[in-house]
Enzyme design. Structure first.
Site, PDB file in Angstrom:
ATOM      1  CG  HIS A 241       0.242   6.155  -0.600  1.00 12.01           C
ATOM      2  ND1 HIS A 241      -0.823   6.852  -1.114  1.00 12.01           N
ATOM      3  CD2 HIS A 241      -0.196   5.617   0.577  1.00 12.01           C
ATOM      4  CE1 HIS A 241      -1.860   6.749  -0.301  1.00 12.01           C
ATOM      5  NE2 HIS A 241      -1.508   5.998   0.724  1.00 12.01           N
TER       6      HIS A 241
ATOM      7  CG  HIS B  91      -1.638   1.256   1.492  1.00 16.66           C
ATOM      8  ND1 HIS B  91      -2.964   1.458   1.165  1.00 16.66           N
ATOM      9  CD2 HIS B  91      -1.233   2.433   2.063  1.00 16.66           C
ATOM     10  CE1 HIS B  91      -3.333   2.680   1.511  1.00 16.66           C
ATOM     11  NE2 HIS B  91      -2.304   3.289   2.071  1.00 16.66           N
ATOM     12  CD  GLU B  92       2.035   3.399   3.690  1.00 17.80           C
ATOM     13  OE1 GLU B  92       2.239   4.480   3.106  1.00 17.80           O
ATOM     14  OE2 GLU B  92       1.075   3.207   4.444  1.00 17.80           O
TER      15      GLU B  92
ATOM     16  CD  GLU C  93      -4.680   6.498   2.571  1.00 13.35           C
ATOM     17  OE1 GLU C  93      -4.654   5.294   2.889  1.00 13.35           O
ATOM     18  OE2 GLU C  93      -3.655   7.197   2.480  1.00 13.35           O
TER      19      GLU C  93
END
EC number: 3.4.24.-
Length: 282
Positions: free
Chosen positions: A134, A130-131, A203
């Site tokens: 980003h 997930h990071e 997100e």
């Protein structure tokens, strides 16, 4: 859709800032607004990552320090087609993580000691994927710019309010008057709501991107459920200005607080990931 939504919201922030500058000082106010935004964005672009990491006492680690965690990030970065980011650990029992850096070549990921302790290998992979999503989507830069614009609008609005109280009314070209005062009151609230909407949109995109990188949407879904519970049990003393960076909102609250949350509802995030798994998408 997330990209289109973000583009629209960023344009809306720009228009708001120009309108507020115009209301305060006519053409000169609009020019000042642009100069202020450019200066603040330049500073944020180059220095925000170091400031945030320092704020939370993050310390950089190597593969020798933590082969499991460092190796996991390296494998995920390779799968995502990204350069190896710097890896940091924050000494905090609150389970959370974030990414920072102005672009993929100057990125860093940070995780708390709490998250490293409570998540399984698969769940941790979902979080770090997930990071990295980003990073790949350049969300850190987008959110930093949005926060900078919102902060500049709020600062200018405060100037307008003080000017209305002590400076009297100006002519139409110089701004001032009741219209400027009303805009000065409403602009900060509107800017904050737009900033929150941008953060929520990114997100959702990072959840989908992270599921694709790690290959298992349920790993991230299960991790999010654990992290939400962990943050309720052990709240983090986080700065509100950086709350949007974390995978789970470190600032808890119900009621009206959900309207101003930088994160989408956790139930909705988990439901979307579960739907991805059900449809066989990753």
């Amino acid at each position: 859709m997330n990209t289109l939504k973000t583009t629209f919201l960023m344009a809306l922030l720009t228009v708001m800032m120009v309108m507020l500058g115009g209301a305060l000082g006519g053409r000169n106010g609009m020019t000042l607004a642009f100069v202020m935004a450019a200066g603040m964005n330049f500073f944020s672009y180059w220095f925000s990552d170091k400031m945030v990491l320092s704020m939370y006492g993050a310390h950089e680690i190597s593969e020798r320090d933590d082969p499991r965690f460092y190796g996991l990030v390296r494998r995920l970065a390779q799968r995502a087609g990204l350069p190896m980011p710097k890896v940091y650990v924050i000494d905090s029992d609150t389970p959370n993580a974030f990414a920072t850096g102005r672009n993929p070549e100057h990125a860093a990921v940070a995780a708390t000691s709490g998250i490293l302790r409570i998540l399984s290998e698969e769940e941790l992979a979902g979080v770090m994927a997930h990071e990295l999503a980003h990073v790949k989507n350049r969300d850190i830069l987008i959110q930093t710019i949005a926060a900078t614009f919102a902060g500049a609008i709020t600062y200018m609005a405060h100037m307008a309010q003080w000017g209305a109280m002590f400076g009297g009314r100006g002519d139409d070209d110089d701004g001032g008057g009741m219209g400027a005062l009303v805009m000065a009151i409403l602009a900060p609230l509107a800017a904050m709501l737009v900033q929150m909407a941008i953060s929520r949109s990114r997100e959702y995109g990072a959840d989908a991107g992270g599921a694709s990188i790690c290959g298992n949407p349920l790993s991230l879904a299960n991790a999010l459920a654990k992290l939400e519970m962990g943050n309720r049990q052990i709240p983090m003393h986080a700065n509100a200005a950086t709350a949007h960076m974390f995978i789970v909102n470190p600032l808890t609250g119900g009621g009206l607080m959900t309207l101003f949350s930088t994160h989408p509802p956790m139930q909705e995030r988990i439901a979307r990931l579960q739907e991805m798994a059900r449809m066989g998408r990753s």
